[in-house]
Design an enzyme around this catalytic site. Structure first.
Site, PDB file in Angstrom:
ATOM      1  N   PRO A   1       0.782  -0.871  -0.580  1.00 19.87           N
ATOM      2  CA  PRO A   1       0.158  -0.372  -0.155  1.00 19.87           C
ATOM      3  C   PRO A   1       1.170   1.264  -0.139  1.00 19.87           C
ATOM      4  CG  PRO A   1       0.137  -1.476   2.319  1.00 19.87           C
ATOM      5  CD  PRO A   1       0.651  -2.495   1.007  1.00 19.87           C
ATOM      6  N   ASN A   2       0.142   2.365  -0.579  1.00 19.76           N
ATOM      7  CA  ASN A   2       0.198   3.702  -1.295  1.00 19.76           C
ATOM      8  C   ASN A   2       2.412   3.606  -1.388  1.00 19.76           C
ATOM      9  OD1 ASN A   2      -1.150   4.880   1.020  1.00 19.76           O
ATOM     10  ND2 ASN A   2      -0.220   3.958   2.107  1.00 19.76           N
TER      11      ASN A   2
ATOM     12  N   ARG B   1       5.178  10.536  -2.151  1.00 22.74           N
ATOM     13  CA  ARG B   1       4.557  10.526  -0.978  1.00 22.74           C
ATOM     14  C   ARG B   1       6.064  10.496   0.307  1.00 22.74           C
ATOM     15  NH1 ARG B   1       4.831   4.579   0.981  1.00 22.74           N
ATOM     16  NH2 ARG B   1       3.741   5.201   3.106  1.00 22.74           N
TER      17      ARG B   1
ATOM     18  N   TYR C   1      10.855   8.987   1.344  1.00 22.20           N
ATOM     19  CA  TYR C   1      11.069   7.884   0.405  1.00 22.20           C
ATOM     20  C   TYR C   1      12.121   8.283  -1.023  1.00 22.20           C
ATOM     21  CZ  TYR C   1       7.901   5.853   3.762  1.00 22.20           C
ATOM     22  OH  TYR C   1       6.746   5.347   4.726  1.00 22.20           O
TER      23      TYR C   1
ATOM     24  N   ASN D   1       7.634  -5.280  -0.408  1.00 19.30           N
ATOM     25  CA  ASN D   1       7.912  -4.487   0.603  1.00 19.30           C
ATOM     26  C   ASN D   1       6.536  -3.998   0.379  1.00 19.30           C
ATOM     27  OD1 ASN D   1       7.695  -1.774   1.519  1.00 19.30           O
ATOM     28  ND2 ASN D   1       8.881  -0.761   0.217  1.00 19.30           N
TER      29      ASN D   1
ATOM     30  N   ALA E   1       2.579  -0.498   5.164  1.00 15.80           N
ATOM     31  CA  ALA E   1       2.319  -0.311   6.450  1.00 15.80           C
ATOM     32  C   ALA E   1       1.833  -1.850   6.960  1.00 15.80           C
ATOM     33  CB  ALA E   1       1.548   0.332   6.776  1.00 15.80           C
TER      34      ALA E   1
ATOM     35  N   GLU F   1      12.652  -9.515   2.466  1.00 21.59           N
ATOM     36  CA  GLU F   1      11.544  -8.467   3.344  1.00 21.59           C
ATOM     37  C   GLU F   1      12.096  -6.636   2.600  1.00 21.59           C
ATOM     38  OE1 GLU F   1      10.504  -7.991   7.361  1.00 21.59           O
ATOM     39  OE2 GLU F   1      10.395  -6.134   7.121  1.00 21.59           O
TER      40      GLU F   1
ATOM     41  N   HIS G   1      12.615  -2.493   2.356  1.00 19.29           N
ATOM     42  CA  HIS G   1      11.872  -1.043   3.160  1.00 19.29           C
ATOM     43  C   HIS G   1      13.130  -0.193   2.470  1.00 19.29           C
ATOM     44  CE1 HIS G   1       8.745  -2.802   5.570  1.00 19.29           C
ATOM     45  NE2 HIS G   1       9.935  -3.682   5.484  1.00 19.29           N
TER      46      HIS G   1
ATOM     47  N   ARG H   1      12.720   4.952  13.475  1.00 23.06           N
ATOM     48  CA  ARG H   1      11.745   6.122  12.581  1.00 23.06           C
ATOM     49  C   ARG H   1      10.279   6.230  14.035  1.00 23.06           C
ATOM     50  NH1 ARG H   1       9.022   5.106   6.945  1.00 23.06           N
ATOM     51  NH2 ARG H   1       8.033   7.293   7.504  1.00 23.06           N
TER      52      ARG H   1
HETATM   53  C1  DQA Z   1       8.270   1.367   3.961  1.00 21.87           C
HETATM   54  C2  DQA Z   1       8.402   1.798   5.250  1.00 21.87           C
HETATM   55  C3  DQA Z   1       6.612   1.684   5.907  1.00 21.87           C
HETATM   56  O1  DQA Z   1       6.928   1.667   7.612  1.00 21.87           O
HETATM   57  C4  DQA Z   1       5.707   2.126   5.352  1.00 21.87           C
HETATM   58  O2  DQA Z   1       4.288   1.744   6.426  1.00 21.87           O
HETATM   59  C5  DQA Z   1       5.892   2.404   3.842  1.00 21.87           C
HETATM   60  C6  DQA Z   1       6.858   2.073   3.199  1.00 21.87           C
HETATM   61  C7  DQA Z   1       9.752   1.897   3.303  1.00 21.87           C
HETATM   62  O3  DQA Z   1       9.179   1.317   2.368  1.00 21.87           O
HETATM   63  O4  DQA Z   1      10.348   2.361   4.308  1.00 21.87           O
HETATM   64  O5  DQA Z   1       4.597   2.193   3.279  1.00 21.87           O
HETATM   65  O6  DQA Z   1       7.611   0.201   3.565  1.00 21.87           O
END
Ligand code: DQA
Length: 143
Positions: free
Chosen positions: A10-11, A18, A23, A73, A76, A97, A99, A106
Protein backbone atom coordinates in the site's frame (compact mmCIF):
# COMPACT_ATOMS: atom_id res chain seq x y z
CA UNK A 1 16.86 -17.69 -16.45
CA UNK A 2 15.97 -16.94 -12.82
CA UNK A 3 12.63 -15.27 -12.17
CA UNK A 4 12.22 -12.85 -9.29
CA UNK A 5 8.87 -11.41 -8.24
CA UNK A 6 8.92 -7.88 -6.85
CA UNK A 7 5.80 -7.16 -4.81
CA UNK A 8 4.95 -3.73 -3.43
CA UNK A 9 2.17 -2.96 -0.98
CA UNK A 10 0.00 0.00 0.00
CA UNK A 11 0.87 3.58 -0.91
CA UNK A 12 4.02 2.57 -2.75
CA UNK A 13 2.21 3.47 -5.99
CA UNK A 14 2.56 7.06 -4.73
CA UNK A 15 6.36 7.02 -4.65
CA UNK A 16 7.79 10.14 -6.22
CA UNK A 17 5.26 12.44 -4.56
CA UNK A 18 4.73 10.63 -1.24
CA UNK A 19 6.82 12.08 1.63
CA UNK A 20 9.93 12.55 -0.56
CA UNK A 21 12.02 13.36 2.53
CA UNK A 22 11.51 9.74 3.61
CA UNK A 23 11.08 7.87 0.34
CA UNK A 24 12.97 9.97 -2.23
CA UNK A 25 11.79 11.37 -5.53
CA UNK A 26 11.79 8.33 -7.80
CA UNK A 27 8.44 6.88 -8.88
CA UNK A 28 7.72 3.18 -8.49
CA UNK A 29 7.97 2.78 -12.29
CA UNK A 30 11.42 4.37 -12.24
CA UNK A 31 12.55 2.10 -9.39
CA UNK A 32 11.13 -0.95 -11.17
CA UNK A 33 13.06 0.10 -14.28
CA UNK A 34 16.33 0.20 -12.30
CA UNK A 35 15.61 -3.19 -10.72
CA UNK A 36 14.68 -4.66 -14.08
CA UNK A 37 17.93 -3.47 -15.72
CA UNK A 38 20.01 -4.77 -12.81
CA UNK A 39 18.27 -8.14 -13.04
CA UNK A 40 18.96 -8.27 -16.78
CA UNK A 41 22.66 -7.59 -16.18
CA UNK A 42 22.69 -10.49 -13.70
CA UNK A 43 20.93 -12.84 -16.12
CA UNK A 44 17.58 -12.75 -14.35
CA UNK A 45 14.14 -11.37 -15.05
CA UNK A 46 11.74 -9.55 -12.68
CA UNK A 47 7.96 -9.51 -12.57
CA UNK A 48 6.40 -6.54 -10.80
CA UNK A 49 3.17 -6.24 -8.85
CA UNK A 50 1.73 -3.52 -6.63
CA UNK A 51 -1.52 -3.40 -4.72
CA UNK A 52 -3.03 -1.43 -1.89
CA UNK A 53 -5.13 -4.45 -0.86
CA UNK A 54 -3.99 -7.07 1.62
CA UNK A 55 -5.88 -9.91 -0.12
CA UNK A 56 -4.40 -9.07 -3.51
CA UNK A 57 -0.93 -9.15 -1.98
CA UNK A 58 -1.65 -12.58 -0.48
CA UNK A 59 -2.77 -13.81 -3.91
CA UNK A 60 0.34 -12.31 -5.55
CA UNK A 61 2.58 -14.16 -3.07
CA UNK A 62 0.75 -17.43 -3.74
CA UNK A 63 1.06 -16.89 -7.53
CA UNK A 64 4.79 -16.20 -7.19
CA UNK A 65 5.38 -19.42 -5.25
CA UNK A 66 7.17 -20.95 -8.27
CA UNK A 67 9.52 -17.96 -8.71
CA UNK A 68 13.20 -18.26 -7.77
CA UNK A 69 12.69 -15.57 -5.16
CA UNK A 70 10.42 -12.78 -4.01
CA UNK A 71 11.27 -9.24 -2.91
CA UNK A 72 8.41 -7.76 -0.90
CA UNK A 73 7.90 -4.28 0.44
CA UNK A 74 4.60 -4.81 2.23
CA UNK A 75 4.45 -1.16 3.34
CA UNK A 76 2.41 -0.69 6.51
CA UNK A 77 1.12 -4.30 6.30
CA UNK A 78 4.64 -5.32 7.33
CA UNK A 79 3.83 -4.25 10.84
CA UNK A 80 0.58 -6.18 11.38
CA UNK A 81 -0.55 -8.45 8.53
CA UNK A 82 -0.68 -12.04 9.75
CA UNK A 83 -2.32 -12.95 6.41
CA UNK A 84 0.78 -11.81 4.51
CA UNK A 85 3.06 -13.55 7.01
CA UNK A 86 1.10 -16.81 6.59
CA UNK A 87 1.25 -16.52 2.78
CA UNK A 88 5.05 -16.16 2.92
CA UNK A 89 5.34 -19.07 5.36
CA UNK A 90 3.18 -21.23 3.08
CA UNK A 91 5.47 -21.11 0.04
CA UNK A 92 8.90 -22.55 -0.62
CA UNK A 93 10.34 -19.59 -2.57
CA UNK A 94 12.82 -17.48 -0.58
CA UNK A 95 11.44 -14.06 0.33
CA UNK A 96 13.36 -10.90 1.21
CA UNK A 97 11.60 -8.09 3.08
CA UNK A 98 12.70 -4.71 1.71
CA UNK A 99 12.04 -1.16 2.85
CA UNK A 100 13.08 2.11 1.30
CA UNK A 101 13.38 3.90 4.65
CA UNK A 102 15.21 2.74 7.76
CA UNK A 103 12.16 1.54 9.67
CA UNK A 104 14.25 1.21 12.84
CA UNK A 105 15.06 4.93 12.87
CA UNK A 106 11.40 5.98 12.73
CA UNK A 107 8.30 5.51 14.90
CA UNK A 108 8.32 2.67 17.42
CA UNK A 109 5.53 0.76 15.62
CA UNK A 110 7.66 0.50 12.44
CA UNK A 111 10.31 -1.48 14.35
CA UNK A 112 7.94 -4.42 14.52
CA UNK A 113 7.75 -6.68 11.49
CA UNK A 114 5.42 -9.66 11.68
CA UNK A 115 6.77 -10.94 8.35
CA UNK A 116 10.52 -10.81 9.13
CA UNK A 117 10.57 -14.16 11.02
CA UNK A 118 9.35 -16.01 7.90
CA UNK A 119 11.61 -14.13 5.45
CA UNK A 120 15.15 -15.07 4.45
CA UNK A 121 16.33 -11.61 5.47
CA UNK A 122 15.49 -7.93 5.72
CA UNK A 123 17.02 -4.96 3.89
CA UNK A 124 15.94 -1.48 4.97
CA UNK A 125 17.12 2.09 4.72
CA UNK A 126 18.96 2.23 1.40
CA UNK A 127 16.31 4.02 -0.65
CA UNK A 128 15.59 2.37 -4.02
CA UNK A 129 18.88 0.49 -3.61
CA UNK A 130 17.15 -1.68 -0.99
CA UNK A 131 15.48 -3.50 -3.91
CA UNK A 132 18.78 -3.84 -5.79
CA UNK A 133 20.53 -5.20 -2.69
CA UNK A 134 17.67 -7.67 -2.15
CA UNK A 135 18.00 -8.79 -5.76
CA UNK A 136 21.72 -9.45 -5.32
CA UNK A 137 21.06 -11.33 -2.08
CA UNK A 138 18.51 -13.58 -3.79
CA UNK A 139 20.66 -14.25 -6.83
CA UNK A 140 23.76 -15.01 -4.75
CA UNK A 141 22.15 -17.60 -2.52
CA UNK A 142 24.51 -20.45 -1.83
CA UNK A 143 27.67 -18.37 -2.54
C1 DQA B 1 8.03 1.31 4.05
C2 DQA B 1 8.06 1.54 5.57
C3 DQA B 1 6.69 1.30 6.17
O1 DQA B 1 6.71 1.51 7.57
C4 DQA B 1 5.67 2.24 5.56
O2 DQA B 1 4.38 1.97 6.07
C5 DQA B 1 5.68 2.20 4.06
C6 DQA B 1 6.98 2.17 3.39
C7 DQA B 1 9.39 1.62 3.39
O3 DQA B 1 9.60 1.18 2.27
O4 DQA B 1 10.22 2.32 3.97
O5 DQA B 1 4.65 2.27 3.41
O6 DQA B 1 7.75 -0.05 3.81
Amino acid sequence: MKRIAVINGPNLNLLGSREPDKYGSKTLDEINGLVSREAESLGAVCEFFQSNSEGELVTAIQRASDADGIIINAGAYTHYSIAIRDAIAAIAAPVIEAHISNVHAREEFRRISVIAPVCMGVIAGFGPNSYILALHALLRQGD
